[in-house]
Scaffold this motif. Structure first.
Motif, PDB file in Angstrom:
ATOM      1  N   LYS A 103       0.852  -1.194   0.000  1.00 46.51           N
ATOM      2  CA  LYS A 103       0.000   0.000   0.000  1.00 46.51           C
ATOM      3  C   LYS A 103       0.884   1.240   0.000  1.00 46.51           C
ATOM      4  O   LYS A 103       1.114   1.864   1.034  1.00 46.51           O
ATOM      5  CB  LYS A 103      -0.936  -0.021   1.203  1.00 46.51           C
ATOM      6  CG  LYS A 103      -1.936  -1.181   1.175  1.00 46.51           C
ATOM      7  CD  LYS A 103      -2.911  -1.116   2.329  1.00 46.51           C
ATOM      8  CE  LYS A 103      -3.937  -2.240   2.250  1.00 46.51           C
ATOM      9  NZ  LYS A 103      -4.921  -2.189   3.362  1.00 46.51           N
ATOM     10  N   GLN A 104       1.392   1.559  -1.165  1.00 43.03           N
ATOM     11  CA  GLN A 104       2.274   2.715  -1.325  1.00 43.03           C
ATOM     12  C   GLN A 104       2.278   3.091  -2.809  1.00 43.03           C
ATOM     13  O   GLN A 104       2.567   2.249  -3.660  1.00 43.03           O
ATOM     14  CB  GLN A 104       3.689   2.371  -0.866  1.00 43.03           C
ATOM     15  CG  GLN A 104       4.740   3.408  -1.135  1.00 43.03           C
ATOM     16  CD  GLN A 104       4.486   4.713  -0.411  1.00 43.03           C
ATOM     17  OE1 GLN A 104       3.989   5.667  -1.008  1.00 43.03           O
ATOM     18  NE2 GLN A 104       4.812   4.744   0.884  1.00 43.03           N
ATOM     19  N   LYS A 138      -3.863   2.562  -5.147  1.00 43.95           N
ATOM     20  CA  LYS A 138      -3.364   2.693  -3.775  1.00 43.95           C
ATOM     21  C   LYS A 138      -2.706   1.425  -3.243  1.00 43.95           C
ATOM     22  O   LYS A 138      -1.995   1.477  -2.244  1.00 43.95           O
ATOM     23  CB  LYS A 138      -4.515   3.098  -2.854  1.00 43.95           C
ATOM     24  CG  LYS A 138      -5.091   4.469  -3.180  1.00 43.95           C
ATOM     25  CD  LYS A 138      -6.218   4.837  -2.223  1.00 43.95           C
ATOM     26  CE  LYS A 138      -6.772   6.216  -2.536  1.00 43.95           C
ATOM     27  NZ  LYS A 138      -7.886   6.581  -1.614  1.00 43.95           N
ATOM     28  N   SER A 139      -2.968   0.297  -3.886  1.00 37.71           N
ATOM     29  CA  SER A 139      -2.353  -0.950  -3.421  1.00 37.71           C
ATOM     30  C   SER A 139      -1.983  -1.823  -4.608  1.00 37.71           C
ATOM     31  O   SER A 139      -2.625  -1.773  -5.662  1.00 37.71           O
ATOM     32  CB  SER A 139      -3.306  -1.705  -2.483  1.00 37.71           C
ATOM     33  OG  SER A 139      -4.464  -2.134  -3.184  1.00 37.71           O
ATOM     34  N   PHE A 140      -0.935  -2.656  -4.415  1.00 36.24           N
ATOM     35  CA  PHE A 140      -0.412  -3.473  -5.500  1.00 36.24           C
ATOM     36  C   PHE A 140      -0.039  -4.847  -4.948  1.00 36.24           C
ATOM     37  O   PHE A 140       0.618  -4.947  -3.914  1.00 36.24           O
ATOM     38  CB  PHE A 140       0.810  -2.800  -6.135  1.00 36.24           C
ATOM     39  CG  PHE A 140       0.548  -1.383  -6.546  1.00 36.24           C
ATOM     40  CD1 PHE A 140       0.003  -1.093  -7.779  1.00 36.24           C
ATOM     41  CD2 PHE A 140       0.815  -0.340  -5.666  1.00 36.24           C
ATOM     42  CE1 PHE A 140      -0.265   0.214  -8.150  1.00 36.24           C
ATOM     43  CE2 PHE A 140       0.554   0.967  -6.023  1.00 36.24           C
ATOM     44  CZ  PHE A 140       0.018   1.248  -7.269  1.00 36.24           C
ATOM     45  N   LYS A 217     -11.206  -0.752  -9.398  1.00 36.81           N
ATOM     46  CA  LYS A 217     -12.000  -0.994  -8.200  1.00 36.81           C
ATOM     47  C   LYS A 217     -12.613   0.328  -7.770  1.00 36.81           C
ATOM     48  O   LYS A 217     -11.904   1.296  -7.496  1.00 36.81           O
ATOM     49  CB  LYS A 217     -11.142  -1.569  -7.076  1.00 36.81           C
ATOM     50  CG  LYS A 217     -11.977  -2.007  -5.871  1.00 36.81           C
ATOM     51  CD  LYS A 217     -11.145  -2.729  -4.835  1.00 36.81           C
ATOM     52  CE  LYS A 217     -10.343  -1.775  -3.996  1.00 36.81           C
ATOM     53  NZ  LYS A 217      -9.713  -2.463  -2.841  1.00 36.81           N
ATOM     54  N   THR A 218     -13.933   0.397  -7.741  1.00 35.90           N
ATOM     55  CA  THR A 218     -14.611   1.643  -7.383  1.00 35.90           C
ATOM     56  C   THR A 218     -14.544   1.867  -5.879  1.00 35.90           C
ATOM     57  O   THR A 218     -14.331   0.945  -5.096  1.00 35.90           O
ATOM     58  CB  THR A 218     -16.083   1.600  -7.831  1.00 35.90           C
ATOM     59  OG1 THR A 218     -16.732   0.533  -7.124  1.00 35.90           O
ATOM     60  CG2 THR A 218     -16.187   1.334  -9.324  1.00 35.90           C
ATOM     61  N   ASN A 219     -14.733   3.098  -5.473  1.00 32.07           N
ATOM     62  CA  ASN A 219     -14.685   3.431  -4.051  1.00 32.07           C
ATOM     63  C   ASN A 219     -15.871   2.854  -3.289  1.00 32.07           C
ATOM     64  O   ASN A 219     -15.787   2.576  -2.101  1.00 32.07           O
ATOM     65  CB  ASN A 219     -14.671   4.955  -3.876  1.00 32.07           C
ATOM     66  CG  ASN A 219     -13.391   5.571  -4.407  1.00 32.07           C
ATOM     67  OD1 ASN A 219     -12.348   4.933  -4.373  1.00 32.07           O
ATOM     68  ND2 ASN A 219     -13.479   6.788  -4.917  1.00 32.07           N
ATOM     69  N   ASN A 247      -2.652  -6.862 -15.216  1.00 33.65           N
ATOM     70  CA  ASN A 247      -2.918  -7.367 -13.861  1.00 33.65           C
ATOM     71  C   ASN A 247      -2.723  -6.290 -12.790  1.00 33.65           C
ATOM     72  O   ASN A 247      -2.207  -6.554 -11.706  1.00 33.65           O
ATOM     73  CB  ASN A 247      -2.015  -8.572 -13.540  1.00 33.65           C
ATOM     74  CG  ASN A 247      -2.335  -9.759 -14.417  1.00 33.65           C
ATOM     75  OD1 ASN A 247      -3.494 -10.071 -14.644  1.00 33.65           O
ATOM     76  ND2 ASN A 247      -1.297 -10.398 -14.935  1.00 33.65           N
ATOM     77  N   MET A 248      -3.088  -5.083 -13.120  1.00 35.31           N
ATOM     78  CA  MET A 248      -2.921  -3.980 -12.183  1.00 35.31           C
ATOM     79  C   MET A 248      -4.219  -3.182 -12.079  1.00 35.31           C
ATOM     80  O   MET A 248      -4.969  -3.048 -13.047  1.00 35.31           O
ATOM     81  CB  MET A 248      -1.803  -3.032 -12.643  1.00 35.31           C
ATOM     82  CG  MET A 248      -0.413  -3.636 -12.533  1.00 35.31           C
ATOM     83  SD  MET A 248       0.178  -3.621 -10.844  1.00 35.31           S
ATOM     84  CE  MET A 248       1.867  -4.190 -11.078  1.00 35.31           C
ATOM     85  N   ASN A 249      -4.466  -2.618 -10.895  1.00 32.77           N
ATOM     86  CA  ASN A 249      -5.599  -1.738 -10.690  1.00 32.77           C
ATOM     87  C   ASN A 249      -5.216  -0.349 -11.181  1.00 32.77           C
ATOM     88  O   ASN A 249      -4.296   0.276 -10.659  1.00 32.77           O
ATOM     89  CB  ASN A 249      -5.964  -1.704  -9.202  1.00 32.77           C
ATOM     90  CG  ASN A 249      -7.167  -0.816  -8.932  1.00 32.77           C
ATOM     91  OD1 ASN A 249      -8.091  -0.755  -9.740  1.00 32.77           O
ATOM     92  ND2 ASN A 249      -7.145  -0.123  -7.813  1.00 32.77           N
TER      93      ASN A 249
END
Length: 364
Positions: A103-104, A138-140, A217-219, A247-249
């Motif tokens: 988360k960075q 925000k996260s990976f 990914k929606t809030n 494969n990434m958001n």
């Protein structure tokens, strides 16, 4: 001014060696070296697997890494040892990453966390980019059994930067054409500093359509929705399509930028120019050696080239016959989407388009 190569093993100078080579390229994350020496030198300098190697060319540090392979060569009347290896970053290519959610979205900070988590705190991270854009999302999460480099390279592509290894064996975050070469290459009837050359035009790795798939990914929901964009290369001479799931958001705007980057890279794969020049210097007066990721002027009458191109890679070689540099050259824009670069001003992008040459122009 001498084309002098100095090789140090654990701080000790290796006096006698032949058949030296050092390969550096922005296409490859890490660099590699090779040299041949005697059994006596191997013993005197305690050259072993894992020994630290530093290489200087023309009094300039160009490589820091480790011995990976020692090969014993014997013939009827001769006995020699070939030593080869790569940067200390080379392990990142083969080592699997520990599964974790990160988360960075600060790319440089995230790289530091990844390296520390996987036992590579000895590798520093540098950048020649003043302001690095934030990673989208925000996260990976890395894939199972994914290699460390594959994961961090996927992240680098999201912000269209290149990861290479610098002369100290540390990671350098950079972009294409970081500098200008103080020198030019000429193969004309009136002037020539090129000993041999070759031009290759190939559509095997180029595509007309490139489609990228990412997730969003929606809030308001934990569900992820697949989204895709497709780019068409109007210059392509093939109808092939490439579909890549990153494969990434990420959001659709960033997905479009990544697709454009893929298009530029694949287009650049369609042509390459290779040549050999005597020695390591760009010219005698500059005192500078040829370097990868620099832009140079190239004139070649036979191939109708007279413009600016990118040095993709260099290979320094030295043997009993002397010293030479083999250059691998590609079109500017082969590693950055200059057609629509969000990090360059419109005026700078136009300037590159105006002066950048096309290796394939004669054969299109």
């Amino acid at each position: 001014m001498k084309n002098k190569v100095l090789i140090f093993c654990n701080g000790l100078l290796i006096e006698n060696f032949i058949d030296f080579s050092l390969d550096k390229s922005i296409e490859n994350f890490c660099n590699s070296f090779s040299f041949t020496t005697t059994q006596q030198m191997l013993s005197d300098k305690s050259i072993k697997q894992g020994s630290k190697i530093k290489i200087e060319i023309a009094d300039e540090l160009v490589f820091t890494g480790n011995v990976g392979l020692i090969q014993n060569n014997q013939e009827l009347n001769s006995h020699s040892i070939t030593v080869s290896g790569r940067d200390k970053t080379g392990e990142l290519i083969n080592s699997s990453i520990l599964p974790k959610q990160y988360k960075q979205n600060d790319f440089k900070k995230l790289l530091r966390i990844i390296l520390d988590d996987n036992g590579y705190s000895n590798i520093k991270i540098n950048s020649d980019i003043a302001i690095l854009p934030k990673l989208p999302g925000k996260s990976f999460v890395c894939d199972k059994q994914q290699k460390i480099f594959d994961f961090i390279d996927d992240l680098a592509r999201m912000i269209r930067v290149i990861l290479i290894t610098d002369e100290n064996g540390d990671i350098l975050i950079t972009r294409e054409g970081a500098d200008l070469a103080v020198g030019s290459l000429n193969l004309t009837s009136s002037s020539a500093n090129i000993m041999s050359s070759g031009l290759s035009v190939d559509n095997n790795d180029t595509y007309k359509f490139i489609q990228l798939i990412g997730s969003l990914k929606t809030n308001s929901s934990k569900k992820r929705f697949n989204q895709k964009v497709e780019y068409t290369d109007t210059k392509a001479t093939t109808n092939k399509r490439l579909i890549v799931n990153i494969n990434m958001n990420t959001n659709k705007q960033n997905l479009s930028s990544i697709a454009n980057w893929y298009m530029a890279v694949k287009r650049g794969k369609g042509a390459s120019y290779s040549c050999s020049v005597q020695g390591f210097y760009t010219n005698v007066s500059s005192g500078l050696i040829w370097q990868a990721n620099t832009i140079l002027s190239l004139k070649d009458e036979a191939n109708e080239l007279n413009s600016f191109f990118l040095i993709q890679g260099v290979s320094y070689k030295q043997d009993n016959s002397g010293s030479k540099t083999e250059l691998s050259i590609c079109n500017i824009g082969s590693f950055t989407e200059f057609d629509n670069n969000p990090f360059l001003s419109t005026s700078v992008s136009k300037l590159f388009s105006l002066f950048a040459g096309d290796l394939t122009e004669k054969y299109r």
